[in-house]
Design a protein around this motif. Sequence first.
Motif, PDB file in Angstrom:
ATOM      1  N   SER A   1       0.849  -1.188   0.000  1.00 19.12           N
ATOM      2  CA  SER A   1       0.000   0.000   0.000  1.00 19.12           C
ATOM      3  C   SER A   1       0.883   1.234   0.000  1.00 19.12           C
ATOM      4  CB  SER A   1      -0.917   0.007   1.234  1.00 19.12           C
ATOM      5  OG  SER A   1      -0.164   0.218   2.397  1.00 19.12           O
ATOM      6  N   GLU A   2       0.295   2.416  -0.154  1.00 16.76           N
ATOM      7  CA  GLU A   2       1.055   3.668  -0.192  1.00 16.76           C
ATOM      8  C   GLU A   2       1.790   3.918   1.115  1.00 16.76           C
ATOM      9  OE1 GLU A   2      -1.566   6.789  -1.228  1.00 16.76           O
ATOM     10  OE2 GLU A   2      -1.908   6.097  -3.281  1.00 16.76           O
ATOM     11  N   SER A   3       1.170   3.459   2.217  1.00 20.87           N
ATOM     12  CA  SER A   3       1.786   3.688   3.535  1.00 20.87           C
ATOM     13  C   SER A   3       2.681   2.549   3.987  1.00 20.87           C
ATOM     14  CB  SER A   3       0.690   3.922   4.582  1.00 20.87           C
ATOM     15  OG  SER A   3      -0.179   2.799   4.637  1.00 20.87           O
ATOM     16  N   GLY A   4       2.848   1.535   3.121  1.00 24.22           N
ATOM     17  CA  GLY A   4       3.705   0.424   3.500  1.00 24.22           C
ATOM     18  C   GLY A   4       2.977  -0.905   3.345  1.00 24.22           C
ATOM     19  N   PRO A   5       3.681  -2.005   3.593  1.00 25.63           N
ATOM     20  CA  PRO A   5       3.062  -3.333   3.453  1.00 25.63           C
ATOM     21  C   PRO A   5       1.994  -3.583   4.527  1.00 25.63           C
ATOM     22  CG  PRO A   5       5.258  -3.519   4.411  1.00 25.63           C
ATOM     23  CD  PRO A   5       5.093  -2.092   4.015  1.00 25.63           C
ATOM     24  N   ILE A   6       0.992  -4.327   4.121  1.00 22.31           N
ATOM     25  CA  ILE A   6      -0.096  -4.692   5.043  1.00 22.31           C
ATOM     26  C   ILE A   6      -0.164  -6.218   5.106  1.00 22.31           C
ATOM     27  CG2 ILE A   6      -2.575  -4.607   5.474  1.00 22.31           C
ATOM     28  CD1 ILE A   6      -2.677  -1.975   3.984  1.00 22.31           C
ATOM     29  N   ASP A   7      -0.130  -6.739   6.306  1.00 19.05           N
ATOM     30  CA  ASP A   7      -0.296  -8.174   6.504  1.00 19.05           C
ATOM     31  C   ASP A   7      -1.790  -8.492   6.584  1.00 19.05           C
ATOM     32  OD1 ASP A   7       2.414  -8.693   6.530  1.00 19.05           O
ATOM     33  OD2 ASP A   7       2.586  -8.457   8.706  1.00 19.05           O
ATOM     34  N   ILE A   8      -2.214  -9.496   5.830  1.00 21.35           N
ATOM     35  CA  ILE A   8      -3.634  -9.869   5.756  1.00 21.35           C
ATOM     36  C   ILE A   8      -3.860 -11.240   6.399  1.00 21.35           C
ATOM     37  CG2 ILE A   8      -5.624 -10.223   4.254  1.00 21.35           C
ATOM     38  CD1 ILE A   8      -4.543  -7.384   4.110  1.00 21.35           C
ATOM     39  N   LEU A   9      -4.815 -11.317   7.261  1.00 19.26           N
ATOM     40  CA  LEU A   9      -5.281 -12.598   7.812  1.00 19.26           C
ATOM     41  C   LEU A   9      -6.693 -12.851   7.284  1.00 19.26           C
ATOM     42  CD1 LEU A   9      -4.180 -12.565  11.586  1.00 19.26           C
ATOM     43  CD2 LEU A   9      -2.921 -13.383   9.579  1.00 19.26           C
ATOM     44  N   GLU A  10      -6.893 -14.018   6.726  1.00 17.66           N
ATOM     45  CA  GLU A  10      -8.211 -14.387   6.203  1.00 17.66           C
ATOM     46  C   GLU A  10      -8.872 -15.414   7.125  1.00 17.66           C
ATOM     47  OE1 GLU A  10      -9.924 -13.282   3.721  1.00 17.66           O
ATOM     48  OE2 GLU A  10      -8.509 -12.219   2.417  1.00 17.66           O
ATOM     49  N   TYR A  11     -10.123 -15.121   7.476  1.00 18.62           N
ATOM     50  CA  TYR A  11     -10.968 -16.055   8.222  1.00 18.62           C
ATOM     51  C   TYR A  11     -12.243 -16.277   7.407  1.00 18.62           C
ATOM     52  CZ  TYR A  11      -7.906 -15.359  12.258  1.00 18.62           C
ATOM     53  OH  TYR A  11      -6.822 -15.313  13.088  1.00 18.62           O
ATOM     54  N   LYS A  12     -13.075 -17.181   7.829  1.00 16.01           N
ATOM     55  CA  LYS A  12     -14.301 -17.470   7.091  1.00 16.01           C
ATOM     56  C   LYS A  12     -15.203 -16.232   7.042  1.00 16.01           C
ATOM     57  CE  LYS A  12     -18.184 -20.662   6.860  1.00 16.01           C
ATOM     58  NZ  LYS A  12     -18.897 -21.805   7.515  1.00 16.01           N
ATOM     59  N   GLY A  13     -15.328 -15.649   5.852  1.00 17.90           N
ATOM     60  CA  GLY A  13     -16.181 -14.476   5.654  1.00 17.90           C
ATOM     61  C   GLY A  13     -15.618 -13.197   6.217  1.00 17.90           C
ATOM     62  N   LEU A  14     -14.324 -13.212   6.580  1.00 19.31           N
ATOM     63  CA  LEU A  14     -13.745 -12.062   7.278  1.00 19.31           C
ATOM     64  C   LEU A  14     -12.294 -11.857   6.841  1.00 19.31           C
ATOM     65  CD1 LEU A  14     -14.773 -10.118   9.574  1.00 19.31           C
ATOM     66  CD2 LEU A  14     -13.568 -11.633  11.183  1.00 19.31           C
TER      67      LEU A  14
ATOM     68  N   GLY B   1      -0.956  -2.517  14.569  1.00 16.55           N
ATOM     69  CA  GLY B   1      -2.100  -3.401  14.817  1.00 16.55           C
ATOM     70  C   GLY B   1      -3.094  -3.375  13.673  1.00 16.55           C
ATOM     71  N   VAL B   2      -4.351  -3.621  13.986  1.00 22.66           N
ATOM     72  CA  VAL B   2      -5.400  -3.728  12.959  1.00 22.66           C
ATOM     73  C   VAL B   2      -5.648  -2.374  12.312  1.00 22.66           C
ATOM     74  CG1 VAL B   2      -7.832  -4.257  12.529  1.00 22.66           C
ATOM     75  CG2 VAL B   2      -6.509  -5.680  14.100  1.00 22.66           C
ATOM     76  N   LEU B   3      -5.562  -2.365  10.957  1.00 25.57           N
ATOM     77  CA  LEU B   3      -5.885  -1.164  10.199  1.00 25.57           C
ATOM     78  C   LEU B   3      -7.318  -1.212   9.657  1.00 25.57           C
ATOM     79  CD1 LEU B   3      -2.610  -0.630   8.107  1.00 25.57           C
ATOM     80  CD2 LEU B   3      -3.264   0.428  10.289  1.00 25.57           C
ATOM     81  N   PHE B   4      -7.780  -2.406   9.316  1.00 24.43           N
ATOM     82  CA  PHE B   4      -9.153  -2.525   8.814  1.00 24.43           C
ATOM     83  C   PHE B   4      -9.686  -3.946   9.071  1.00 24.43           C
ATOM     84  CE2 PHE B   4      -6.728  -4.000   5.141  1.00 24.43           C
ATOM     85  CZ  PHE B   4      -7.462  -5.107   4.724  1.00 24.43           C
ATOM     86  N   ILE B   5     -11.010  -4.043   9.108  1.00 25.78           N
ATOM     87  CA  ILE B   5     -11.733  -5.315   9.194  1.00 25.78           C
ATOM     88  C   ILE B   5     -12.825  -5.269   8.141  1.00 25.78           C
ATOM     89  CG2 ILE B   5     -12.981  -6.944  10.672  1.00 25.78           C
ATOM     90  CD1 ILE B   5     -11.596  -4.018  12.434  1.00 25.78           C
ATOM     91  N   GLU B   6     -12.942  -6.321   7.365  1.00 22.56           N
ATOM     92  CA  GLU B   6     -13.995  -6.385   6.346  1.00 22.56           C
ATOM     93  C   GLU B   6     -14.780  -7.702   6.484  1.00 22.56           C
ATOM     94  OE1 GLU B   6     -14.700  -5.891   1.511  1.00 22.56           O
ATOM     95  OE2 GLU B   6     -12.665  -6.171   2.307  1.00 22.56           O
ATOM     96  N   ALA B   7     -16.108  -7.592   6.585  1.00 22.80           N
ATOM     97  CA  ALA B   7     -16.997  -8.754   6.624  1.00 22.80           C
ATOM     98  C   ALA B   7     -17.728  -8.854   5.293  1.00 22.80           C
ATOM     99  CB  ALA B   7     -17.999  -8.613   7.761  1.00 22.80           C
ATOM    100  N   TYR B   8     -17.726 -10.044   4.694  1.00 22.26           N
ATOM    101  CA  TYR B   8     -18.377 -10.197   3.389  1.00 22.26           C
ATOM    102  C   TYR B   8     -19.258 -11.446   3.285  1.00 22.26           C
ATOM    103  CZ  TYR B   8     -14.197 -13.127   2.829  1.00 22.26           C
ATOM    104  OH  TYR B   8     -13.212 -14.049   3.008  1.00 22.26           O
ATOM    105  N   ALA B   9     -19.491 -12.136   4.391  1.00 22.72           N
ATOM    106  CA  ALA B   9     -20.346 -13.329   4.390  1.00 22.72           C
ATOM    107  C   ALA B   9     -21.552 -13.111   5.303  1.00 22.72           C
ATOM    108  CB  ALA B   9     -19.561 -14.563   4.837  1.00 22.72           C
ATOM    109  N   LYS B  10     -22.651 -13.713   4.922  1.00 20.73           N
ATOM    110  CA  LYS B  10     -23.900 -13.502   5.654  1.00 20.73           C
ATOM    111  C   LYS B  10     -23.888 -14.074   7.063  1.00 20.73           C
ATOM    112  CE  LYS B  10     -26.885 -13.328   1.564  1.00 20.73           C
ATOM    113  NZ  LYS B  10     -28.062 -13.911   0.876  1.00 20.73           N
ATOM    114  N   ASP B  11     -23.073 -15.109   7.297  1.00 19.71           N
ATOM    115  CA  ASP B  11     -23.087 -15.749   8.609  1.00 19.71           C
ATOM    116  C   ASP B  11     -22.133 -15.107   9.614  1.00 19.71           C
ATOM    117  OD1 ASP B  11     -20.850 -16.534   7.259  1.00 19.71           O
ATOM    118  OD2 ASP B  11     -20.988 -18.656   7.784  1.00 19.71           O
ATOM    119  N   VAL B  12     -21.451 -14.019   9.220  1.00 17.31           N
ATOM    120  CA  VAL B  12     -20.561 -13.315  10.144  1.00 17.31           C
ATOM    121  C   VAL B  12     -21.389 -12.459  11.101  1.00 17.31           C
ATOM    122  CG1 VAL B  12     -18.739 -11.573  10.348  1.00 17.31           C
ATOM    123  CG2 VAL B  12     -18.624 -13.293   8.535  1.00 17.31           C
ATOM    124  N   VAL B  13     -21.182 -12.648  12.395  1.00 16.94           N
ATOM    125  CA  VAL B  13     -21.847 -11.809  13.401  1.00 16.94           C
ATOM    126  C   VAL B  13     -21.071 -10.496  13.476  1.00 16.94           C
ATOM    127  CG1 VAL B  13     -22.525 -11.602  15.816  1.00 16.94           C
ATOM    128  CG2 VAL B  13     -22.597 -13.837  14.690  1.00 16.94           C
TER     129      VAL B  13
END
Length: 215
Positions: free
Chosen positions: A121-134, A144-156
């Motif tokens: 990214s422009e501000s440097g590398p970002i480490d990504i962790l993938e979970y089910k729908g997240l 620490g965490v820069l962003f969280i994205e939810a894309y599955a219907k079963d994510v609370v």
Amino acid sequence: MKYAWKRSILAMTLTVTLAGCSVTSSHTEDEQVVGNDPVAAGQINTNNSGPNQAVNNNADWNGTSDSGTLEATGAVKPKPKQQEPKWDKAKPTLAGIALSLQKADVKKKLGTPTDNYSQDSESGPIDILEYKGLTIGFGSGDQGVLFIEAYAKDVVTGLNGLKVGDSEEAAVKALGKPDSQSSYLLTYKTANSLLKLDLDPDSHEILSIKLFIET
């Protein structure tokens, strides 16, 4: 001769009369009752289909049915309903993950990710962790965490019961009036972050929900 003939007639009459009496007297009282009643005397009170027996049968059936019902009821117990976390603009989270949370703490909370990779990214590398729908992105060092994205219907999501797949109207009802709105995006601002809801412009359904640090 005249008297002999009369004695013969009298004797024959007496014989016939006695014979008739013998036939009549040879039947017992019970047999005469049987002859007048289609149910034989030996069968009286031997049939178990009377009212009392019917009640007993019904009681047995009910007992078996109740037992089966109790077993079925006891076998399946309703699970306690999980309380949905509420959206707090002062302490924003998404799917239970707060911004600036360290990677070790995220793994402790969510377990081993399904995938792990880096992205520039422009501000440097970002480490990504993938979970089910997240998807969770981490900055370098102790950011620490820069962003969280939810894309599955079963994510609370923790947004007052709102989830991916809900309508735009449901989002406004759950989170209130957005700070900005278009046919494809709803945005909610906090002190140092943004909550964005991507919408399908045709169906007006939520496609994904993203919380990230506003720089």
